[in-house]
Design an enzyme around this catalytic site. Structure first.
Site, PDB file in Angstrom:
ATOM      1  N   GLY A  28       0.873  -1.180   0.000  1.00  0.00           N
ATOM      2  CA  GLY A  28       0.000   0.000   0.000  1.00  0.00           C
ATOM      3  C   GLY A  28       0.908   1.227   0.000  1.00  0.00           C
ATOM      4  N   ALA A  29       0.620   2.161  -0.923  1.00  0.00           N
ATOM      5  CA  ALA A  29       1.560   3.254  -1.188  1.00  0.00           C
ATOM      6  C   ALA A  29       1.975   4.041   0.063  1.00  0.00           C
ATOM      7  CB  ALA A  29       0.987   4.160  -2.266  1.00  0.00           C
ATOM      8  N   ASP A  74      -1.368   4.671  -6.461  1.00  0.00           N
ATOM      9  CA  ASP A  74       0.061   4.574  -6.119  1.00  0.00           C
ATOM     10  C   ASP A  74       0.846   5.771  -6.637  1.00  0.00           C
ATOM     11  OD1 ASP A  74      -0.955   1.690  -5.954  1.00  0.00           O
ATOM     12  OD2 ASP A  74       1.002   1.679  -4.953  1.00  0.00           O
TER      13      ASP A  74
HETATM   14  O1  MRU Z   1       0.785  -4.048  -4.458  1.00  0.00           O
HETATM   15  P1  MRU Z   1       0.139  -3.254  -3.365  1.00  0.00           P
HETATM   16  O2  MRU Z   1      -0.722  -4.073  -2.453  1.00  0.00           O
HETATM   17  O3  MRU Z   1       1.143  -2.405  -2.620  1.00  0.00           O
HETATM   18  O4  MRU Z   1      -0.833  -2.258  -4.136  1.00  0.00           O
HETATM   19  C1  MRU Z   1      -1.594  -1.376  -3.384  1.00  0.00           C
HETATM   20  C2  MRU Z   1      -2.527  -0.564  -4.185  1.00  0.00           C
HETATM   21  O5  MRU Z   1      -2.556  -0.618  -5.400  1.00  0.00           O
HETATM   22  C3  MRU Z   1      -3.367   0.430  -3.442  1.00  0.00           C
HETATM   23  O6  MRU Z   1      -4.600   0.618  -4.067  1.00  0.00           O
HETATM   24  C4  MRU Z   1      -2.621   1.778  -3.404  1.00  0.00           C
HETATM   25  O7  MRU Z   1      -1.324   1.601  -2.930  1.00  0.00           O
HETATM   26  C5  MRU Z   1      -3.322   2.780  -2.575  1.00  0.00           C
HETATM   27  S1  MRU Z   1      -3.215   2.374  -0.874  1.00  0.00           S
HETATM   28  C6  MRU Z   1      -3.920   3.621   0.022  1.00  0.00           C
END
Ligand code: MRU
Length: 362
Positions: free
Chosen positions: A63-64, A253
């Site tokens: 998650g970003a 992201d």
């Molecule tokens: O691969 P991940 O689980 O890190 O991907 C996360 C996402 O795509 C989320 O939608 C994004 O980071 C937003 S989190 C607030």
């Protein structure tokens, strides 16, 4: 269940669980191992920046905003390990740590944003006593964490104004407390709508291959008592065509200068479906996800992960041996498919993001 490792201090996430926390003594980082949820709620204890970088790469934390926060805490561990170093060696060591962290995952700009904030502060304090250097960085890392949690709460309230009573919200991946400093972006909008007394229910895409929707979004919402049903990714069109979806809300992201966004693979398809069915498609993200230096979605680096993660579910291999598989982890949704972007600074049309950033000097 054993108390969380930071107990009795409260978690900065503001909840009973937290994606990332720094020990009071600044010598350990605790990450909730998201690969094990919902089966087990286990925190891993990390003592070096190398371990934090590896945990980010391996999706212990994801998650970003959450990976930005974890990386900021990793920089504190690096500063601690460099206590004996003179100013020049200290800065060189932290630059190396920063490069390692940023290389762990390329798409979420929050990672490099948080690390470069940490590096700027480290450079400013390089000539201070070692304890001061560590304390300054720890304070900044915790500030980054709290700011993100508060940004989520604010954007949640802003976004919730668009959610009607009785809405069914479709969301993808996990953009909740686990993906942020706390509260969540897309899930923050849903939580704020529920807290405002609106009846909301959620359709959570399972989100192959990591199943962040099935495992994490469902885990978070079930704890909050917000009604949630998990669907497979291929069912979204079915529910949209039946007019069972009021709005789609996702995180991001990276948001490019022209308003294109990168988010979890599958987001683009949802935005196309939303357009076709006349359903609003909202993006919720803190301003730290906005990257005005990247012109458009074509310039966003999109992570491609290993075949192995696609061909297995649980322990079972589903694909015949030797058959290749592809695993782009993110896709780009063009600005014209986005109804609005919710940030802590307000609601914007995707195409207005650059102007909004320049007006505020960012
Ligand atoms: O691969 P991940 O689980 O890190 O991907 C996360 C996402 O795509 C989320 O939608 C994004 O980071 C937003 S989190 C607030």
């Amino acid at each position: 269940m054993a108390p969380p490792p930071w107990y009795p201090a409260p978690a900065l996430s503001g909840a009973g669980y937290s994606a990332a926390e720094l020990a009071e003594s600044c010598d350990r980082v605790f990450l909730l191992d998201q690969r094990d949820l919902p089966a087990r709620e286990v925190y891993v204890t990390l003592r070096s920046v190398e371990d934090v970088a590896e945990a980010i790469r391996a999706m212990v934390v994801r998650g970003a905003p959450a990976i930005g926060i974890a990386a900021a805490y990793g920089m504190v561990l690096a500063a601690r390990a460099l206590r004996p170093a003179v100013a020049e060696r200290y800065v060189a060591g932290l630059r190396a740590a920063a490069s390692m962290l940023v290389a762990a995952r390329p798409t979420a700009v929050n990672l490099s944003w948080a690390v470069s904030r940490m590096l700027t502060s480290a450079e400013a304090h390089a000539s201070d006593a070692a304890e001061v250097r560590v304390a300054e960085l720890a304070a900044l890392a915790r500030r980054i964490h709290v700011e993100d949690r508060e940004a989520c709460r604010r954007m949640g309230r802003i976004g919730a104004a668009r959610i009607p009573d009785g809405a069914t919200i479709l969301t993808h991946c996990n953009a909740g407390a686990l993906a942020t400093g706390g509260y969540g972006t897309a899930l923050g909008v849903i939580r704020a709508a529920a807290e405002a007394g609106k009846r909301v229910r959620v359709l959570a895409d399972e989100t192959r291959p990591y199943l962040q929707g099935a495992r994490l979004t469902a885990w978070e919402l079930a704890q909050d008592g917000i009604p949630v049903e998990v669907i497979t990714d291929s069912m979204a069109g079915y529910f949209l065509r039946r007019r069972e979806v009021t709005a789609i809300v996702v995180g991001a992201d990276r948001i490019a200068r022209n308003g294109d966004i990168a988010n979890k693979i599958g987001t683009y398809g949802l935005a196309c479906l939303a357009k076709h069915h006349g359903v609003p498609f909202y993006v919720a993200a803190p301003w730290s996800t906005v990257d005005l230096a990247t012109l458009d979605g074509d310039h966003i680096p999109l992570e491609e992960r290993s075949r192995d993660e696609v061909v297995r579910v649980g322990g079972a291999v589903l694909v015949p041996e030797g058959v290749p598989a592809r695993h782009p982890a993110f896709d780009v949704t063009p600005a014209e498919l986005i109804t609005a972007i919710f940030t802590e600074r307000g609601e914007f049309a995707a195409g207005e993001i650059a102007r909004a950033g320049e007006a505020s000097g960012v």
